[in-house]
Design a protein around this motif. Sequence first.
Motif, PDB file in Angstrom:
ATOM      1  N   LYS A   1     -15.059 -20.887 -43.402  1.00 27.31           N
ATOM      2  CA  LYS A   1     -16.121 -21.423 -44.230  1.00 27.31           C
ATOM      3  C   LYS A   1     -15.871 -22.892 -44.545  1.00 27.31           C
ATOM      4  O   LYS A   1     -16.813 -23.672 -44.659  1.00 27.31           O
ATOM      5  N   GLU A   2     -14.611 -23.264 -44.704  1.00 25.76           N
ATOM      6  CA  GLU A   2     -14.261 -24.646 -44.966  1.00 25.76           C
ATOM      7  C   GLU A   2     -14.104 -25.400 -43.649  1.00 25.76           C
ATOM      8  O   GLU A   2     -13.779 -24.814 -42.627  1.00 25.76           O
ATOM      9  N   PRO A   3     -14.326 -26.720 -43.666  1.00 29.23           N
ATOM     10  CA  PRO A   3     -14.109 -27.518 -42.446  1.00 29.23           C
ATOM     11  C   PRO A   3     -12.671 -27.386 -41.960  1.00 29.23           C
ATOM     12  O   PRO A   3     -11.749 -27.141 -42.746  1.00 29.23           O
ATOM     13  N   LEU A   4     -12.475 -27.564 -40.661  1.00 26.59           N
ATOM     14  CA  LEU A   4     -11.152 -27.402 -40.072  1.00 26.59           C
ATOM     15  C   LEU A   4     -10.131 -28.328 -40.728  1.00 26.59           C
ATOM     16  O   LEU A   4      -8.995 -27.918 -40.992  1.00 26.59           O
ATOM     17  N   ALA A   5     -10.520 -29.562 -40.996  1.00 27.20           N
ATOM     18  CA  ALA A   5      -9.585 -30.512 -41.609  1.00 27.20           C
ATOM     19  C   ALA A   5      -9.116 -30.032 -42.977  1.00 27.20           C
ATOM     20  O   ALA A   5      -7.933 -30.188 -43.336  1.00 27.20           O
ATOM     21  N   VAL A   6     -10.007 -29.427 -43.727  1.00 27.46           N
ATOM     22  CA  VAL A   6      -9.647 -28.908 -45.050  1.00 27.46           C
ATOM     23  C   VAL A   6      -8.679 -27.736 -44.918  1.00 27.46           C
ATOM     24  O   VAL A   6      -7.692 -27.636 -45.657  1.00 27.46           O
ATOM     25  N   ARG A   7      -8.941 -26.872 -43.948  1.00 25.42           N
ATOM     26  CA  ARG A   7      -8.066 -25.715 -43.754  1.00 25.42           C
ATOM     27  C   ARG A   7      -6.681 -26.124 -43.277  1.00 25.42           C
ATOM     28  O   ARG A   7      -5.668 -25.583 -43.716  1.00 25.42           O
ATOM     29  N   VAL A   8      -6.633 -27.097 -42.380  1.00 19.38           N
ATOM     30  CA  VAL A   8      -5.332 -27.591 -41.909  1.00 19.38           C
ATOM     31  C   VAL A   8      -4.580 -28.253 -43.059  1.00 19.38           C
ATOM     32  O   VAL A   8      -3.364 -28.070 -43.222  1.00 19.38           O
ATOM     33  N   GLY A   9      -5.308 -29.014 -43.876  1.00 17.63           N
ATOM     34  CA  GLY A   9      -4.689 -29.633 -45.050  1.00 17.63           C
ATOM     35  C   GLY A   9      -4.149 -28.595 -46.022  1.00 17.63           C
ATOM     36  O   GLY A   9      -3.093 -28.789 -46.641  1.00 17.63           O
ATOM     37  N   ALA A  10      -4.872 -27.487 -46.155  1.00  8.15           N
ATOM     38  CA  ALA A  10      -4.412 -26.411 -47.031  1.00  8.15           C
ATOM     39  C   ALA A  10      -3.118 -25.791 -46.514  1.00  8.15           C
ATOM     40  O   ALA A  10      -2.201 -25.477 -47.296  1.00  8.15           O
TER      41      ALA A  10
ATOM     42  N   LYS B   1      -8.752 -18.611 -34.405  1.00  7.30           N
ATOM     43  CA  LYS B   1      -9.063 -19.303 -33.151  1.00  7.30           C
ATOM     44  C   LYS B   1      -7.846 -20.077 -32.661  1.00  7.30           C
ATOM     45  O   LYS B   1      -7.021 -20.531 -33.447  1.00  7.30           O
ATOM     46  N   VAL B   2      -7.764 -20.253 -31.360  1.00  6.80           N
ATOM     47  CA  VAL B   2      -6.586 -20.878 -30.755  1.00  6.80           C
ATOM     48  C   VAL B   2      -6.376 -22.301 -31.275  1.00  6.80           C
ATOM     49  O   VAL B   2      -5.272 -22.664 -31.702  1.00  6.80           O
ATOM     50  N   LEU B   3      -7.421 -23.118 -31.250  1.00  6.99           N
ATOM     51  CA  LEU B   3      -7.283 -24.494 -31.709  1.00  6.99           C
ATOM     52  C   LEU B   3      -6.887 -24.545 -33.180  1.00  6.99           C
ATOM     53  O   LEU B   3      -5.997 -25.311 -33.579  1.00  6.99           O
ATOM     54  N   ASP B   4      -7.548 -23.721 -33.987  1.00  3.89           N
ATOM     55  CA  ASP B   4      -7.202 -23.665 -35.409  1.00  3.89           C
ATOM     56  C   ASP B   4      -5.734 -23.295 -35.587  1.00  3.89           C
ATOM     57  O   ASP B   4      -5.009 -23.901 -36.386  1.00  3.89           O
TER      58      ASP B   4
ATOM     59  N   LEU C   1      -3.243 -26.134 -34.767  1.00  3.79           N
ATOM     60  CA  LEU C   1      -3.213 -27.134 -35.833  1.00  3.79           C
ATOM     61  C   LEU C   1      -2.552 -26.580 -37.089  1.00  3.79           C
ATOM     62  O   LEU C   1      -1.848 -27.312 -37.801  1.00  3.79           O
ATOM     63  N   TYR C   2      -2.760 -25.298 -37.372  1.00 10.45           N
ATOM     64  CA  TYR C   2      -2.083 -24.672 -38.511  1.00 10.45           C
ATOM     65  C   TYR C   2      -0.566 -24.751 -38.342  1.00 10.45           C
ATOM     66  O   TYR C   2       0.164 -25.078 -39.283  1.00 10.45           O
ATOM     67  N   ILE C   3      -0.088 -24.423 -37.151  1.00  4.59           N
ATOM     68  CA  ILE C   3       1.355 -24.416 -36.899  1.00  4.59           C
ATOM     69  C   ILE C   3       1.936 -25.818 -37.071  1.00  4.59           C
ATOM     70  O   ILE C   3       3.000 -25.992 -37.691  1.00  4.59           O
ATOM     71  N   ILE C   4       1.244 -26.807 -36.546  1.00 11.00           N
ATOM     72  CA  ILE C   4       1.708 -28.192 -36.714  1.00 11.00           C
ATOM     73  C   ILE C   4       1.772 -28.550 -38.197  1.00 11.00           C
ATOM     74  O   ILE C   4       2.754 -29.145 -38.675  1.00 11.00           O
ATOM     75  N   ALA C   5       0.740 -28.176 -38.943  1.00  9.65           N
ATOM     76  CA  ALA C   5       0.706 -28.477 -40.375  1.00  9.65           C
ATOM     77  C   ALA C   5       1.823 -27.752 -41.118  1.00  9.65           C
ATOM     78  O   ALA C   5       2.455 -28.320 -42.027  1.00  9.65           O
ATOM     79  N   GLN C   6       2.087 -26.511 -40.756  1.00  4.64           N
ATOM     80  CA  GLN C   6       3.148 -25.744 -41.416  1.00  4.64           C
ATOM     81  C   GLN C   6       4.521 -26.381 -41.191  1.00  4.64           C
ATOM     82  O   GLN C   6       5.324 -26.488 -42.120  1.00  4.64           O
TER      83      GLN C   6
END
Length: 320
Positions: free
Chosen positions: A17-26, A94-97, A100-105
């Motif tokens: 529901k949130e933009p990808l950038a917001v989710r990665v930031g979270a 999703k794969v792309l998400d 990016l999540y892993i990089i952010a973590q």
Amino acid sequence: MTDTGSQRASDAASCTKEPLAVRVGAELAGSFIVFFAIYSFTTFGTALFGINMAFIALATGIAYAAVTLVFSKVSGGQLNPAITLAAILTGKTKVLDGILYIIAQVLGGIAAGALIVRILPTTETLTAKIWLTDAVNGFGNGSVSASTLSSVSASFDITLAVVVEIIASIVVIAAAVATMNKETTAVSHAAAIGLAYGLGAAMTYPVTGAGMNPARSTGIALFARNAGLSQNPLQQLWVFWICPILAAAIVAMVMIGAQLLRDNAKAKQQVVEDTAVQQNVADTDALTQTGNDAAQTAAEHAEQETSAASEHNADAQIEQ
């Protein structure tokens, strides 16, 4: 799309529901907070007051549960590359998400590690080694129990480390992925995560310092490599990536297999139901045809009787 595909698509969209950038930031912020909390109580707490297993397990569980609850509505609060990998494999992320999540973590872990090492008070007698010994993940000479076991000429070797880390990671990942859906409330999801991490910490902390999360292990290892520890944590870091990744693959394989079995059973049940419906229709058609044949036979019989009666009347009239 099959029921499985629909469910996976629904799960994958449940946290978008949130933009990808917001989710990665979270994921970045959440990882930083939870790892800083863990680094804090495993440095300040254990160095000053000694190791208390109940405290370690409880604090670890509460830290993950609290941060997961805060960020679960934004990104799902995965906070662990292994959990994210399992979510990707099962179609919940999703794969792309997920990448990016892993990089952010990992970046969150690095930031937390950099900060905790920067603020640790050190002197000639109170060295970084004293603070960091119980915060890093390792086995053998790198285990938090190494100094105790060395007095009896024993150690926790790599085999034991791999076993406990895989089992604990399976518990954590299974709890996370199983409750990663729209039907589970944020509180229930966070509680499951907290209990799983608490149990995992109780199992693994004496052996490996409670890894279960590659990003957590990486963040502190990078900044403890020159702290004079008995074992350079970077040299053993690969174990704390391989074990959770293997656990993620196992959990994903089991969950996908279970879903396939459920889908297969459902398909068989549907075939049985369809066959029963078709049989009922055939039986109804047969009964209808039988009724029609009987009615036609009766009509023909009545017609024959009418014709015979007519001929009889005609003969009677001729005789008269």
